[in-house]
Write a protein that holds these residues in place. Structure first.
Motif, short mmCIF file in Angstrom:
data_model
loop_
_atom_site.label_atom_id
_atom_site.label_comp_id
_atom_site.label_asym_id
_atom_site.label_seq_id
_atom_site.Cartn_x
_atom_site.Cartn_y
_atom_site.Cartn_z
N SER A 155 1.88 7.90 2.37
CA SER A 155 2.69 9.13 2.24
C SER A 155 3.72 8.99 1.13
O SER A 155 4.92 9.27 1.31
CB SER A 155 3.39 9.45 3.57
OG SER A 155 2.45 9.64 4.59
N THR A 156 3.27 8.51 -0.02
CA THR A 156 4.05 8.32 -1.25
C THR A 156 5.07 7.20 -1.15
O THR A 156 5.83 6.97 -2.08
CB THR A 156 4.76 9.62 -1.69
OG1 THR A 156 5.85 9.89 -0.79
CG2 THR A 156 3.81 10.81 -1.71
N LYS A 157 5.11 6.47 -0.02
CA LYS A 157 6.03 5.35 0.13
C LYS A 157 5.24 4.04 0.09
O LYS A 157 4.15 3.94 0.67
CB LYS A 157 6.80 5.44 1.45
CG LYS A 157 7.67 6.69 1.58
CD LYS A 157 8.87 6.63 0.64
CE LYS A 157 9.78 7.82 0.89
NZ LYS A 157 10.98 7.79 0.01
N LEU A 158 5.80 3.03 -0.56
CA LEU A 158 5.13 1.74 -0.62
C LEU A 158 5.51 0.91 0.60
O LEU A 158 6.70 0.71 0.87
CB LEU A 158 5.51 1.00 -1.91
CG LEU A 158 5.02 1.65 -3.21
CD1 LEU A 158 5.52 0.87 -4.42
CD2 LEU A 158 3.50 1.75 -3.23
N ARG A 159 4.52 0.43 1.32
CA ARG A 159 4.74 -0.36 2.53
C ARG A 159 3.98 -1.68 2.43
O ARG A 159 2.89 -1.75 1.86
CB ARG A 159 4.25 0.40 3.77
CG ARG A 159 4.78 1.81 3.90
CD ARG A 159 6.27 1.84 4.14
NE ARG A 159 6.74 3.20 4.37
CZ ARG A 159 8.01 3.56 4.49
NH1 ARG A 159 8.94 2.62 4.43
NH2 ARG A 159 8.36 4.82 4.67
N LYS A 170 3.65 4.57 8.80
CA LYS A 170 4.52 4.26 7.66
C LYS A 170 5.26 2.95 7.87
O LYS A 170 6.18 2.63 7.12
CB LYS A 170 5.52 5.40 7.46
CG LYS A 170 4.88 6.75 7.14
CD LYS A 170 5.94 7.83 7.01
CE LYS A 170 5.30 9.19 6.76
NZ LYS A 170 6.32 10.27 6.65
N LYS A 214 0.84 -1.19 0.00
CA LYS A 214 0.00 0.00 0.00
C LYS A 214 0.88 1.24 0.00
O LYS A 214 1.95 1.25 0.61
CB LYS A 214 -0.91 0.04 1.23
CG LYS A 214 -1.90 1.21 1.19
CD LYS A 214 -2.75 1.29 2.43
CE LYS A 214 -3.74 2.45 2.29
NZ LYS A 214 -4.53 2.64 3.50
N SER A 215 0.43 2.28 -0.68
CA SER A 215 1.14 3.55 -0.70
C SER A 215 0.74 4.37 0.52
O SER A 215 -0.43 4.68 0.71
CB SER A 215 0.84 4.33 -1.98
OG SER A 215 1.51 5.57 -1.98
#
Length: 249
Positions: A178-182, A213, A175-176
């Motif tokens: 805050s623009t990061k993929l986790r 995040k 899932k994205s």
């Protein structure tokens, strides 16, 4: 998981002849035990073979699932490897399944209803890893396959079958945040015909409105009450706040 669907996965199966070499090492002090190694070969070329799950077969013997790489006869870079073994350790049958990309299998179970097998892991399509499971009959022939048809990466790490004849799966789904993929926890349940009962991604939050995040990945699943409750073992970096520094979840 919003927008997640499952559908039949096109699996490109290749008719191949595979020779396996079984090596027997007997330890004198433990003569009742045996050690075997299985080398998936195409001609004289050995494969890179990894076993990830083993079960006692209902029809006697063992079944092993994992993945294999062979530059000569492989379907893709890595393929799902399914091996049936006789009680004496000699192999009975072997099969590779997969796409033309990198596919890996991590878990398998067998159904007492039809002696078929469910294998779980990931297969690649459209440049994405998709959480995938496959049903084989007792003779190792393909019955059906299902994948998580999301827009990001996902993977199953374990499958369990409970007495209500349903299958539970766990792993992770991307899932994205805050623009990061986790990676986030993924769990699903299907009936014996491969029809989905439910599927969820579990997102973590710092507050009621602020999403974490952190990364969470599930590796093991067990059932508590048949078809209703499950326990999931996972890892998280929620508390450390550092990539690669994990706590048990």
């Amino acid at each position: 998981v919003t927008g997640v669907q499952t559908c039949a996965l096109p699996i490109f199966l290749k008719a191949i002849l595979i020779a396996l070499v079984a090596l027997l090492f007997t330890q004198n002090s433990f003569s009742q035990y045996q050690e075997r190694s299985y080398d998936v070969k195409c001609g004289a070329v050995s494969g890179y073979d990894v076993g990830r799950s083993i079960i006692n077969r209902l029809d006697n013997g063992y079944a092993i699932a994992g993945y294999s790489y062979n530059p000569v006869c492989g379907i893709g870079p890595f393929d799902w490897l399914f091996l049936r073994v006789k009680p004496n350790g000699n192999y009975e049958s072997v099969r590779l399944l997969g796409t033309t990309s990198d596919d890996r299998c991590y878990s398998l179970v067998q159904s007492p209803n039809d002696s078929g097998y469910i294998l779980a892991g990931n297969m690649f399509t459209s440049s994405k890893s998709r959480a995938t499971f496959v049903k084989l009959n007792k003779s190792s022939s393909l019955v059906y396959s299902k994948r998580l048809n999301d827009t990001l990466n996902s993977q199953y790490m374990q499958v369990v079958r409970d007495p209500s004849n349903v299958y539970g799966f766990t792993g992770w789904s991307e899932k994205s945040v805050s623009t990061k993929l986790r990676h986030k926890l993924l769990a699903s349940q299907y009936n014996s015909a491969g029809v989905r009962n439910w599927i969820y991604r579990y997102n973590s939050f710092v507050t009621a409105t602020m999403e974490s995040k952190s990364t969470e990945e599930a590796y093991s699943l067990c059932f508590q009450n048949a078809g209703t409750c499950y326990g999931v073992a996972a890892r998280t970096d929620y508390f450390s706040g550092k990539a690669g520094v994990w706590d048990i979840m």
